[in-house]
Design a protein around this motif. Sequence first.
Motif, short mmCIF file in Angstrom:
data_model
loop_
_atom_site.label_atom_id
_atom_site.label_comp_id
_atom_site.label_asym_id
_atom_site.label_seq_id
_atom_site.Cartn_x
_atom_site.Cartn_y
_atom_site.Cartn_z
N GLN A 25 2.46 -3.19 -9.64
CA GLN A 25 1.78 -4.61 -9.47
C GLN A 25 0.98 -5.33 -10.63
O GLN A 25 0.51 -6.22 -10.54
CB GLN A 25 0.12 -3.67 -8.56
N TYR B 280 0.67 -0.87 -0.32
CA TYR B 280 -0.14 0.40 -0.11
C TYR B 280 0.88 1.41 0.29
O TYR B 280 -0.13 2.74 0.09
CB TYR B 280 -0.98 -0.48 1.17
N ASP C 267 -3.25 0.81 -3.65
CA ASP C 267 -3.48 -0.21 -4.38
C ASP C 267 -4.35 -0.56 -4.92
O ASP C 267 -5.22 -0.71 -5.47
CB ASP C 267 -4.42 -1.18 -3.01
#
Lengths: 313, 345, 453
Positions: C287, A234, C256
């Motif tokens: 990611q 995060y 995220d």
Amino acid sequence: MQGPAPLRGRPPFALPEDSTIDAILSQLPGQLLDGFVRGLVYVAIALGLTIVFGMLRLVNFAHGAFYAIGAYVGLVVAERYGLAAGLIVAPLAVALFAVVFDRVLLRFFYDKEPTAQILVTFGVALVVQESLRLYFGGTTRSFPIPAALSVPVNLGFTQYPAYRLAFAVGIVAIVLLVWLFIQYTSYGLIVRAGIRDRTMVQLLGGNVALASTIVFALGAGLAGLVGAAASPIYSVDPDTGFSFLVPSFVVVVIGGLGSFWGAVIGGLIVGELQSLTTLVLPAASDVVIYVAMALVLLVRPSGLLGESEVIRG
Amino acid sequence: MKALRFYALTALGLALFPFAIHPIGGYGGLATQILIAGIASIGFNLLLGYAGLLSYGQAMFYGVGGYVALLTVSRFFPQFPNFWLAIALAVAFVTLMAFVIGTLVVRLYGIYFALLTLAFAQMFFFIVFKWRDLTQGDDGLQGIASPPLALGPWSIDLTTSFPAFDLGPFGNLSDLHYWYAFVAIVMLAVLGFMRSLVSSQFGEILTAIRENEERSALVGFDPRRYKLAAFVIAGTLAGLSGALRGLYETSIAPDALTVETSGNFVIYTVIGGVKTLFGPLVGTGLVMYLQNVISAKTDAWRLIEGILFVAVIVFLPGGVLGTFSRKGARTVLARAVRVRPESVP
Amino acid sequence: MAEGPLGDLPGFRPELGGNRFDPNNAIFVLDPIRDKEIPVNVRLKPTRGQFIVGGLAASAAVKFASINVIAAPKTLVVGLNVPQTGPYSDQGQDQLRAYRLAIAEINAKGGVMGMQIEESVGDDQTKAPVAVENARRMIERDGAVMITGGSSTGTAIAVSGLCQEKKTIFMATLTHGDETTDLNCHYHTFRRYNNAHMSAQALAKTLLAKYGTGRWFHITADYAWGHSVFDNLTSVVEPKGAKTIANVLMPLGTTDFSSALSQAQAAKPDVLVITEFGKDMVNALNQSAQFGLTKSAKILVPLADEYMAKGAGDNFDNVVTTAPFYYKYQSDKYPEAKRFVDAFVKKYNSPPSNGAECAYVDMYQWKGGIERAGSLDPKAFIEKMEGFHFTATKGPEYWRAWDHQGINTVMVLEGVPVAGRDDPFAFAKVLEVHDGDAVAIQQSTSKCKIEDS
């Protein structure tokens, strides 16, 4: 003066062309897994919040700050000595900080009205946040995921990042450890009794003060550990504390303030609720958890698993 | 007579304020911003100080007020841009909103009240953020010029500067726009309203409810109705503040509805002094001064703000202003001796 | 009133002029709060032996703190409003470096019309209200005669609105959404950076050749810029047969992206478009790799810079993007670019990102405009800027008069692996360079209606 802005192309919220039932079903397993992992993060943060509330009847607005301290300490240590060292040092440092905070400041507010408790913990959260900003700067930072864990794992129905899977397993293990601690140690006994009836435990000679401090340190350490472990996922900036604090409130409210399994169930509900809403009505995926929170507070303020006596808290 | 003295002195204070802060780095725009935000803080004080209700959701009224005011100008009635209409619609909408939300939230106490107001505020934040067609989403409404202030036969452009007049160390009269004069008049009205409100029976009953709700109920006052009234007044003033800010800044963005904004009103009010008439305004001024002037000197201004806040809670629960007045001293005492009901066996 | 050090100036009567002032008659004093010199913000006209000071804390400083007026050097305040924190802080800080390099160079060569430039810096945190508050403070308190900065179209539109109200020049730097010079264009605002329309048009050929017309999955930053890029891209590729299967909107500052990436994975797209910027884009792309998407889909990042490519490392390999400037390319071709890149590297030990280049040129463009106008009057400046042709770091370019968009080249780049980079910032090879006029929005389709003043 600015009129309504006509957008070129299609309106931003037109349903994607693939949003048939089949498409949604094909996305379901991946989203459920993702919601589960995100839910676990909420669980781990909310656990500390809820056991502290159970023991001290105190809602700690500085709990998010514990997460942020853990993330930064973890980052600094990890950059020098590796992630594993960060994961060990961060929770200890945060627990130590929490004990100092508790002894120096918070204990004078144990018996004050809830409003004063909220204000003082909110104030400490501000001070922590701004100290972090002053020291580390305001930019977003994160620790790179170890190469071995930065690959996708093929689970058959979906591919999922290895680090996140390891992270999820770690949190499940820690939740179980905390439960065992509360269930099977003598401190855990005092904690459980204290949650039921604090005054009675005091009258019976239980060392509630020590148990309170241990619970506080445990809850904080847990938040610090999650902060350190989650920073590769995060990232972290000084405002991180508040941005995790607010969803944790949702979790503990839904599960029931003070309830251990309430936090676990609440966290998973919040994670999955967000994921499932993302599939059917993405624009509502954030608002939905606050609607749920408000509904629970209005219909059953003690939450799904809380005890109703705490409502006047 | 006492009232006359109050209004005269307050008006004098408001007139001198922007010049008084000039030597320490203040400027006309800052004085205007302080008064605008101060309106919301004064309303919030009724809730926190008098009714003892800690709301973490004032930002929803503040933000929605700003959005309604600017949408009135740009979207609802673009062919008929009117300053008063923008303010009136904003205040009316927010009042209604505060009434509906208020009826739901006043049933709860302490932490549950705080969390429920927080939940509602978050809902409104995400609605505003996601309703891009209406609100422009994250970008907010930008560059929407405020319509002139229609006053009888006159039409006043509030962005006009006062004529030049040198005030030596206190700057120049022309540093100020008409905006300041307008906002100062609104502030005077708000202060006057709040002054008579808290010294009326309403204020006393509110305090009585805060001290002991069951007893007040037994005596025959419905605590929920009084708390609802306080909630609606606080919400309305926050909405008025937001509407003025939107029109003054000619813009508004979802940031106005964040938890951070709600927290700011808590900080302003607590630092200045709960349960004092001028405390919230002083607190607002103090923090905004830190933010706008001291920020140029040191990055630690926010830390200073945080430490100040904690210090006030721990050492001066009456706030900067409350502690130095007799009435405030009583508050401190009252807080110090008050314990929670359930901790008494 | 004529006592004290200010009384030495004889025979002036004030005529207050908002935030404009006549450089030849400006007074410079030390501001005790900020601990630096600032100009007193008035226009002075000769008449009786009196004057009045308007504007800032300055006069107070003079009278109260008895700090001396400093006669020379005269200074001009410019407001540098960039994100120093938040997801776009790398870009903001690099622009700040470039501004400071330009200001140091200009000041060393005698300043702007004999006046030294002085900065008033604000951290806009990539938030529109903060950016507006900063700009207001720079104009009202510090007497800034020009505001510049950027990194987000959201903040640019907001500051542009304020500067229009305040009749102050705004040189918008890193803002790529069309709106800045389209729907939300303003008389006082100039933007030299490429916009989304230009990028999409420039990409058209490469996209169809390299990415084809399969199923496209978009992850888009949920604010003006993201929407602008999405609209432009889809209007280029959809008519050719590309199928948009989803557009997942993520708020600025998202760290995220797993929820969007899980969806993308299930959708099995041919192309994954990541319309994110700064650290958000780095997170999204890295990611994507963790979710295995960099292998299963072709990745398109419509706008990138050196810092983003460095953060994404090998995940940027083979990714197609656009940029208005790439230090490796232009410094080989244009001497002015080489001089700038060398000076930048010498001062800061790292090459300039494309936002920094824009900031640097914007500062010089503002200086040039002021000097051509011979005045700080915004109207005179704007008249000299509109339609002005010049050659700086990237060949011939000009300021379009009707929307104040800078018309200059757009480059299509392709990322190279880390092993193939001379330095960590040398992230790409140049595929195409497009002429600005060929790809810019045309007046017939523009929504820009610029004010008269």
